[in-house]
Design an enzyme around this catalytic site. Sequence first.
Site, mmCIF file in Angstrom:
data_model
loop_
_atom_site.group_PDB
_atom_site.id
_atom_site.type_symbol
_atom_site.label_atom_id
_atom_site.label_comp_id
_atom_site.label_asym_id
_atom_site.label_seq_id
_atom_site.Cartn_x
_atom_site.Cartn_y
_atom_site.Cartn_z
ATOM 1 N N LYS A 79 15.105 -15.826 -28.025
ATOM 2 C CA LYS A 79 15.782 -14.964 -27.048
ATOM 3 C C LYS A 79 16.176 -13.613 -27.642
ATOM 4 O O LYS A 79 17.197 -13.032 -27.275
ATOM 5 C CB LYS A 79 16.994 -15.666 -26.439
ATOM 6 C CG LYS A 79 16.713 -17.057 -25.895
ATOM 7 C CD LYS A 79 15.452 -17.124 -25.018
ATOM 8 C CE LYS A 79 15.523 -16.250 -23.782
ATOM 9 N NZ LYS A 79 14.218 -16.241 -23.036
ATOM 10 N N HIS A 89 9.421 -19.094 -34.097
ATOM 11 C CA HIS A 89 10.883 -18.983 -34.166
ATOM 12 C C HIS A 89 11.423 -19.717 -35.402
ATOM 13 O O HIS A 89 12.639 -19.826 -35.569
ATOM 14 C CB HIS A 89 11.531 -19.601 -32.927
ATOM 15 C CG HIS A 89 11.281 -18.841 -31.657
ATOM 16 N ND1 HIS A 89 11.433 -17.483 -31.559
ATOM 17 C CD2 HIS A 89 10.905 -19.273 -30.417
ATOM 18 C CE1 HIS A 89 11.163 -17.099 -30.320
ATOM 19 N NE2 HIS A 89 10.834 -18.152 -29.621
ATOM 20 N N LYS A 91 16.707 -10.229 -17.612
ATOM 21 C CA LYS A 91 17.311 -8.925 -17.348
ATOM 22 C C LYS A 91 16.902 -7.868 -18.367
ATOM 23 O O LYS A 91 16.810 -6.696 -18.054
ATOM 24 C CB LYS A 91 18.840 -9.034 -17.329
ATOM 25 C CG LYS A 91 19.396 -9.688 -16.075
ATOM 26 C CD LYS A 91 20.912 -9.552 -16.050
ATOM 27 C CE LYS A 91 21.485 -10.094 -14.749
ATOM 28 N NZ LYS A 91 22.960 -9.954 -14.714
#
Length: 325
Positions: A69, A132, A288
């Site tokens: 993220k 990740h 977003k």
Amino acid sequence: MDLLVIEKPDDEILKKVETFCIEDLVKMSLKDDPSKFCIMPQKFVDQDRERIKNMEIFEDDVWVVTYPKCGTTWTQEMIWMLNNNLDYETASKIVLEQRYPFLEVSSILKGYPTDKVEICKNLTRPRHIKSHLPYFLLPDQLWTVKPKIIYVVRNPKDTALSWYYHHKHLHDYTGTKEELIAAFVKDLMFYSPMNDHVLDFWKIRNAPNILFLYYEDMKRNLDQEVKKAMKFLNKNYSQDEIDKLCIHLSFNSIRNNPNVNKDNAIVKYMEFFGKKYDQSNGFSFIRKGKVGSYKKELAAEQNLMLEKYADCSRLKDSEFEYKFG
């Protein structure tokens, strides 16, 4: 000889962040340094950790590594385009997940239908690979062969908030925001701890094969960060070409690009489990893309917990600081 200790942390919060596709989380720590650890599914331990550790690495590989993220998908598209002569035609025909596959996803998500480690091994060179994983779980040869590695960091407040929405809508997490943030600051979310993940790459940021980027800088001045990446990859493009790429990489363009936004792949994966990818509330994988969403969406207590997390002594000693915008 196994250099890792595998154990199940005795903390109820760990169970609360497990879901139908992320389950049986365990703590993997180094025998000679127990403070160095990572939370991962047992499936990763059994299936992929040795294969990844012993994976052959090539000097012309180009890796994007982040804690989850932190703008990974955005960075992948930027790096792939820069390293492939701004090939918009191919990018419009082949999804990013095929151009820049996610190394360990097969052993992170339950029932994942393909073996991504094998796919990554057999990619046409130069290989573009995303992961990740923290420093100590990545392939050993990364640190001897030294291919190009792009590392991206994002402030933990926006990261934890994005983790919550991602886990809720894509992994069917049914717990609360408070519980997930509690797991995050206790370093019990999978891929945690974030601080150590970042610090290990911060320490090697000046190596010639490492490019250390901030998500917040990419949001503030994409043109500048594109030029940094272009120079790092030994590419040379005109300002007009860079301007066009920045439009391609703009938030609305990426969010609405079916070859980048992953929506179709997520629908298929969730349908496999009889689940529905609910976008009725406007949620999508690329949500977003803002800096500072936490200011409106985190309660005072959650904000304070994450402030303390971002202000730990290890970070202070390293002189690393997150950028909050």
